[in-house]
Design a protein around this motif. Structure first.
Motif, PDB file in Angstrom:
ATOM      1  N   GLU A  54      37.870  10.737  14.255  1.00 17.55           N
ATOM      2  CA  GLU A  54      36.431  10.965  14.324  1.00 17.55           C
ATOM      3  C   GLU A  54      36.017  12.069  15.295  1.00 17.55           C
ATOM      4  O   GLU A  54      34.863  12.126  15.725  1.00 17.55           O
ATOM      5  CB  GLU A  54      35.678   9.672  14.626  1.00 17.55           C
ATOM      6  CG  GLU A  54      35.874   8.630  13.547  1.00 17.55           C
ATOM      7  CD  GLU A  54      35.064   7.371  13.766  1.00 17.55           C
ATOM      8  OE1 GLU A  54      34.354   7.263  14.787  1.00 17.55           O
ATOM      9  OE2 GLU A  54      35.150   6.480  12.903  1.00 17.55           O
ATOM     10  N   GLU A  55      36.944  12.972  15.655  1.00 21.15           N
ATOM     11  CA  GLU A  55      36.602  14.116  16.495  1.00 21.15           C
ATOM     12  C   GLU A  55      37.114  15.372  15.824  1.00 21.15           C
ATOM     13  O   GLU A  55      38.263  15.431  15.384  1.00 21.15           O
ATOM     14  CB  GLU A  55      37.231  13.985  17.883  1.00 21.15           C
ATOM     15  CG  GLU A  55      36.611  12.883  18.713  1.00 21.15           C
ATOM     16  CD  GLU A  55      37.088  12.916  20.155  1.00 21.15           C
ATOM     17  OE1 GLU A  55      37.493  13.986  20.633  1.00 21.15           O
ATOM     18  OE2 GLU A  55      37.045  11.854  20.782  1.00 21.15           O
ATOM     19  N   TYR A  56      36.244  16.396  15.750  1.00 22.77           N
ATOM     20  CA  TYR A  56      36.661  17.662  15.149  1.00 22.77           C
ATOM     21  C   TYR A  56      37.753  18.299  15.976  1.00 22.77           C
ATOM     22  O   TYR A  56      37.770  18.208  17.197  1.00 22.77           O
ATOM     23  CB  TYR A  56      35.473  18.621  15.034  1.00 22.77           C
ATOM     24  CG  TYR A  56      34.451  18.172  14.028  1.00 22.77           C
ATOM     25  CD1 TYR A  56      34.783  18.022  12.687  1.00 22.77           C
ATOM     26  CD2 TYR A  56      33.157  17.875  14.417  1.00 22.77           C
ATOM     27  CE1 TYR A  56      33.848  17.597  11.754  1.00 22.77           C
ATOM     28  CE2 TYR A  56      32.214  17.453  13.499  1.00 22.77           C
ATOM     29  CZ  TYR A  56      32.567  17.323  12.167  1.00 22.77           C
ATOM     30  OH  TYR A  56      31.638  16.902  11.252  1.00 22.77           O
ATOM     31  N   THR A  57      38.692  18.947  15.287  1.00 26.05           N
ATOM     32  CA  THR A  57      39.800  19.600  15.959  1.00 26.05           C
ATOM     33  C   THR A  57      40.041  20.959  15.318  1.00 26.05           C
ATOM     34  O   THR A  57      39.697  21.171  14.163  1.00 26.05           O
ATOM     35  CB  THR A  57      41.075  18.728  15.909  1.00 26.05           C
ATOM     36  OG1 THR A  57      42.106  19.368  16.636  1.00 26.05           O
ATOM     37  CG2 THR A  57      41.532  18.487  14.482  1.00 26.05           C
ATOM     38  N   ASN A  58      40.619  21.868  16.069  1.00 24.06           N
ATOM     39  CA  ASN A  58      40.953  23.186  15.543  1.00 24.06           C
ATOM     40  C   ASN A  58      42.427  23.469  15.712  1.00 24.06           C
ATOM     41  O   ASN A  58      43.230  23.128  14.878  1.00 24.06           O
ATOM     42  CB  ASN A  58      40.120  24.281  16.216  1.00 24.06           C
ATOM     43  CG  ASN A  58      38.756  24.429  15.588  1.00 24.06           C
ATOM     44  OD1 ASN A  58      38.606  24.248  14.387  1.00 24.06           O
ATOM     45  ND2 ASN A  58      37.766  24.767  16.384  1.00 24.06           N
ATOM     46  N   ASP A  59      42.758  24.095  16.832  1.00 22.77           N
ATOM     47  CA  ASP A  59      44.143  24.506  17.015  1.00 22.77           C
ATOM     48  C   ASP A  59      44.892  23.673  18.053  1.00 22.77           C
ATOM     49  O   ASP A  59      45.968  24.038  18.478  1.00 22.77           O
ATOM     50  CB  ASP A  59      44.212  25.993  17.367  1.00 22.77           C
ATOM     51  CG  ASP A  59      43.381  26.345  18.590  1.00 22.77           C
ATOM     52  OD1 ASP A  59      42.779  25.436  19.196  1.00 22.77           O
ATOM     53  OD2 ASP A  59      43.332  27.534  18.940  1.00 22.77           O
ATOM     54  N   GLU A  60      44.308  22.520  18.428  1.00 24.49           N
ATOM     55  CA  GLU A  60      45.017  21.653  19.361  1.00 24.49           C
ATOM     56  C   GLU A  60      46.200  21.018  18.637  1.00 24.49           C
ATOM     57  O   GLU A  60      46.112  20.658  17.476  1.00 24.49           O
ATOM     58  CB  GLU A  60      44.117  20.529  19.887  1.00 24.49           C
ATOM     59  CG  GLU A  60      42.862  20.982  20.578  1.00 24.49           C
ATOM     60  CD  GLU A  60      41.647  20.925  19.664  1.00 24.49           C
ATOM     61  OE1 GLU A  60      41.585  20.059  18.784  1.00 24.49           O
ATOM     62  OE2 GLU A  60      40.773  21.780  19.833  1.00 24.49           O
ATOM     63  N   SER A  61      47.274  20.851  19.338  1.00 26.47           N
ATOM     64  CA  SER A  61      48.441  20.176  18.777  1.00 26.47           C
ATOM     65  C   SER A  61      48.175  18.673  18.748  1.00 26.47           C
ATOM     66  O   SER A  61      47.684  18.097  19.720  1.00 26.47           O
ATOM     67  CB  SER A  61      49.667  20.488  19.635  1.00 26.47           C
ATOM     68  OG  SER A  61      50.808  19.912  19.058  1.00 26.47           O
TER      69      SER A  61
END
Length: 79
Positions: A54-61
């Motif tokens: 339920e949290e947006y993510t981009n380029d985090e591993s």
């Protein structure tokens, strides 16, 4: 891992899709796998957001063991 789809993706592909994700991945890996399976929706997927737990993510591993839910949120139009 079951990935939830919404909006046009859910209408065209279905509400969920099963993906084989590695132990560690980034959001783009999820989108790329769906594009491989459904190349007709590459444009929509390129504009979509990925939410993990339920949290947006981009380029985090992301560690697969810490994931309860993945969702793909396509762009929405309104007026």
């Amino acid at each position: 891992m079951k990935v939830k789809l919404f909006s046009v993706l859910a209408e065209k592909i279905g509400p969920t899709i099963d993906l084989n994700l590695p132990d560690q991945f980034v959001a783009q890996d999820v989108l790329d796998q769906i594009k491989e399976l459904h190349p007709d929706y590459a444009n929509v997927l390129d504009q979509s957001l990925v939410a993990v737990n339920e949290e947006y993510t981009n380029d985090e591993s992301i560690k697969l063991e810490s994931v309860d839910e993945i969702a793909i949120i396509p762009p929405v139009s309104g007026g």
